[in-house]
Scaffold this motif. Structure first.
Motif, mmCIF file in Angstrom:
data_model
loop_
_atom_site.group_PDB
_atom_site.id
_atom_site.type_symbol
_atom_site.label_atom_id
_atom_site.label_comp_id
_atom_site.label_asym_id
_atom_site.label_seq_id
_atom_site.Cartn_x
_atom_site.Cartn_y
_atom_site.Cartn_z
ATOM 1 N N ARG A 1 13.412 10.427 5.549
ATOM 2 C CA ARG A 1 12.226 9.883 5.479
ATOM 3 C C ARG A 1 11.326 10.598 4.390
ATOM 4 N NH1 ARG A 1 11.563 4.703 7.349
ATOM 5 N NH2 ARG A 1 11.855 4.810 9.443
ATOM 6 N N PHE A 2 11.594 11.998 4.368
ATOM 7 C CA PHE A 2 10.759 12.520 3.252
ATOM 8 C C PHE A 2 11.276 12.329 2.016
ATOM 9 C CE2 PHE A 2 10.734 16.151 6.736
ATOM 10 C CZ PHE A 2 9.745 15.369 7.165
ATOM 11 N N LEU A 3 12.404 12.103 1.762
ATOM 12 C CA LEU A 3 13.084 11.325 0.324
ATOM 13 C C LEU A 3 12.412 10.402 0.200
ATOM 14 C CD1 LEU A 3 16.907 12.546 0.820
ATOM 15 C CD2 LEU A 3 15.216 13.450 -0.940
ATOM 16 N N GLU A 4 12.494 9.287 1.094
ATOM 17 C CA GLU A 4 11.880 8.209 0.674
ATOM 18 C C GLU A 4 10.551 8.126 0.242
ATOM 19 O OE1 GLU A 4 11.490 3.686 3.106
ATOM 20 O OE2 GLU A 4 12.470 5.305 4.172
ATOM 21 N N ALA A 5 9.701 9.061 0.917
ATOM 22 C CA ALA A 5 8.142 9.273 0.486
ATOM 23 C C ALA A 5 7.909 9.810 -0.765
ATOM 24 C CB ALA A 5 7.623 10.151 1.751
ATOM 25 N N LEU A 6 8.823 10.841 -1.159
ATOM 26 C CA LEU A 6 8.471 11.523 -2.203
ATOM 27 C C LEU A 6 8.416 10.994 -3.384
ATOM 28 C CD1 LEU A 6 7.945 14.448 -2.610
ATOM 29 C CD2 LEU A 6 10.111 15.092 -3.227
ATOM 30 N N PRO A 7 9.237 9.684 -3.843
ATOM 31 C CA PRO A 7 8.870 9.075 -5.252
ATOM 32 C C PRO A 7 7.954 8.128 -5.032
ATOM 33 C CG PRO A 7 11.152 8.592 -4.329
ATOM 34 C CD PRO A 7 10.317 9.349 -3.380
ATOM 35 N N LEU A 8 7.079 7.579 -3.884
ATOM 36 C CA LEU A 8 5.737 6.951 -3.864
ATOM 37 C C LEU A 8 4.706 8.125 -4.015
ATOM 38 C CD1 LEU A 8 6.798 4.815 -0.667
ATOM 39 C CD2 LEU A 8 6.924 4.283 -2.944
ATOM 40 N N LEU A 9 4.849 9.282 -3.544
ATOM 41 C CA LEU A 9 3.996 10.379 -3.749
ATOM 42 C C LEU A 9 3.665 10.736 -5.061
ATOM 43 C CD1 LEU A 9 4.614 12.392 -0.596
ATOM 44 C CD2 LEU A 9 2.636 10.909 -0.909
ATOM 45 N N GLU A 10 5.026 10.898 -5.994
ATOM 46 C CA GLU A 10 4.904 11.111 -7.343
ATOM 47 C C GLU A 10 4.050 10.195 -8.041
ATOM 48 O OE1 GLU A 10 5.933 14.006 -8.570
ATOM 49 O OE2 GLU A 10 7.564 14.856 -7.099
ATOM 50 N N ASN B 1 1.010 -1.260 0.003
ATOM 51 C CA ASN B 1 0.031 0.136 0.000
ATOM 52 C C ASN B 1 0.828 1.161 -0.050
ATOM 53 O OD1 ASN B 1 -1.733 2.354 0.414
ATOM 54 N ND2 ASN B 1 -3.175 0.717 1.863
ATOM 55 N N THR B 2 1.413 1.733 -1.299
ATOM 56 C CA THR B 2 2.404 2.614 -1.307
ATOM 57 C C THR B 2 1.810 4.129 -0.771
ATOM 58 O OG1 THR B 2 1.635 2.982 -3.596
ATOM 59 C CG2 THR B 2 3.452 1.527 -3.269
ATOM 60 N N GLU B 3 0.480 4.389 -1.082
ATOM 61 C CA GLU B 3 -0.172 5.634 -0.592
ATOM 62 C C GLU B 3 -0.040 5.797 0.975
ATOM 63 O OE1 GLU B 3 -4.516 7.527 -0.433
ATOM 64 O OE2 GLU B 3 -3.908 6.597 -2.380
ATOM 65 N N ARG B 4 -0.454 4.774 1.794
ATOM 66 C CA ARG B 4 -0.535 4.779 3.017
ATOM 67 C C ARG B 4 1.136 4.907 3.581
ATOM 68 N NH1 ARG B 4 -5.158 6.237 5.780
ATOM 69 N NH2 ARG B 4 -6.962 5.053 4.753
ATOM 70 N N THR B 5 1.914 4.046 2.754
ATOM 71 C CA THR B 5 3.244 4.049 3.204
ATOM 72 C C THR B 5 4.031 5.404 3.167
ATOM 73 O OG1 THR B 5 3.525 1.563 2.645
ATOM 74 C CG2 THR B 5 5.577 2.890 2.433
ATOM 75 N N ALA B 6 3.514 5.929 2.113
ATOM 76 C CA ALA B 6 4.245 7.532 1.896
ATOM 77 C C ALA B 6 3.477 8.520 3.195
ATOM 78 C CB ALA B 6 3.772 7.891 0.467
ATOM 79 N N ARG B 7 2.413 8.282 3.360
ATOM 80 C CA ARG B 7 1.804 9.015 4.398
ATOM 81 C C ARG B 7 2.511 8.930 5.571
ATOM 82 N NH1 ARG B 7 -1.236 13.616 4.377
ATOM 83 N NH2 ARG B 7 -2.944 13.964 2.751
ATOM 84 N N LEU B 8 2.684 7.686 5.971
ATOM 85 C CA LEU B 8 3.251 7.316 7.316
ATOM 86 C C LEU B 8 4.767 7.761 7.410
ATOM 87 C CD1 LEU B 8 2.090 3.752 8.167
ATOM 88 C CD2 LEU B 8 1.644 5.720 9.514
ATOM 89 N N LEU B 9 5.558 7.693 6.208
ATOM 90 C CA LEU B 9 6.839 8.392 6.160
ATOM 91 C C LEU B 9 6.898 9.817 6.505
ATOM 92 C CD1 LEU B 9 8.060 6.182 3.017
ATOM 93 C CD2 LEU B 9 8.978 6.197 5.536
#
Length: 290
Positions: free
Chosen positions: A178-187, A151-159
């Motif tokens: 953490r933000f760097l890890e989240a950003l590609p998922l959010l994109e 679940n990449t959307e929830r993963t990114a939000r938690l990051l």
């Protein structure tokens, strides 16, 4: 979640009446489990209309129905819903207790997404109670489960949530990671609000670490996204941060431009102290001929 606008409210009210009619039939023809599911649907609609008292009443009745039927997935749903209602009433201790019960039931029924969401919500309530370390622990537990279910959307939000806790503790480098890890998922996703927040938080962490050029890239993107979302509160925050990064990069014309743009946003929000601060800075720039 934002309050429903008039169009959304009309849609929810129509759906609410339809669900009430269906529930009336279910009470005559349906099993306790079916009635319970109907009550959960009704509770969710009341929640969307921000009628939390009615939502609680439906969840409580649904829980009794599911307990009568011995139906654990339904019990988990109802406990989770009741916990969310408690959180909406600012009773976060009560929310933690109920949602922890839901997490156990979701675990017993092998519902990893339900368990992950429960653990994340417990984290939110613990954070509201001023327990960031305990909140991060719950976020980490939820993160493991969401990664298992992809679940990449929830993963990114938690990051973003975990990084934000680190920011509050002035641990800027771990937050940045953490933000760097989240950003590609959010994109890759379609949650523009989360993407905007990701760029904003990454920009702020870069700035606090002294990389003002790197910060400018992300803060400018955040400004663009918040403009598209018509979120003037967060647009103002992003523009203020961007103005600071431009200033520290010695790009005074760009800094002045952002401060001039943030001024009407602060005025619109009635933030008199911020308005005065920005006017003073602009006056200082004018005196320097910048």
């Amino acid at each position: 979640m934002h309050p429903p606008d008039d169009t959304e409210r009309a849609h929810f009210l129509q759906a609410l009446q339809k669900q009430k009619n269906e529930l009336a039939t279910l009470r005559i023809t349906g099993s306790p489990t079916q009635v319970g599911q109907g009550l959960v649907s009704l509770a969710e609609l009341h929640g969307m209309l921000e009628d939390h008292a009615a939502s609680r009443q439906c969840y409580e009745e649904a829980l009794a129905m599911f307990q009568e039927a011995g139906y654990k997935p339904g019990q988990a749903q109802a406990c989770f819903g009741l916990g969310v209602v408690k959180a909406n009433f600012e009773d976060h201790r009560g929310a933690v207790e109920l949602i922890a019960q839901a997490a156990r039931l979701f675990n017993e029924t092998k519902d990893r997404d339900g368990e992950a969401l429960s653990r994340a919500c417990i984290g939110e309530s613990l954070r509201a109670l001023g327990q960031p370390e305990a909140a991060e622990e719950k976020y980490q537990e939820a993160l493991i489960l969401y990664r298992q279910t992809r679940n990449t959307e929830r993963t990114a939000r938690l990051l973003l949530d975990i990084g934000d806790i680190r920011m509050e503790k002035a641990e800027y480098e771990p937050a940045r990671k953490r933000f760097l890890e989240a950003l590609p998922l959010l994109e890759k996703g379609d949650d523009a609000e989360a993407l905007a927040l990701g760029h904003l938080l990454l920009g702020e962490s870069e700035g606090l670490l002294g990389d003002h050029e790197g910060a400018r890239t992300h803060l400018l993107r955040a400004v663009e996204l918040y403009q598209e979302l018509h979120d003037h509160v967060y647009e103002a925050r992003a523009r203020w941060d961007l103005g600071l990064s431009c200033y520290y990069s010695q790009d005074l014309p760009a800094a002045r431009s952002q401060l001039e743009a943030v001024l009407p946003l602060y005025e619109e929000q009635g933030r008199a102290d911020e308005v005065a601060k920005v006017r003073n800075i602009l006056a200082h720039f004018a005196a320097r001929g910048a």
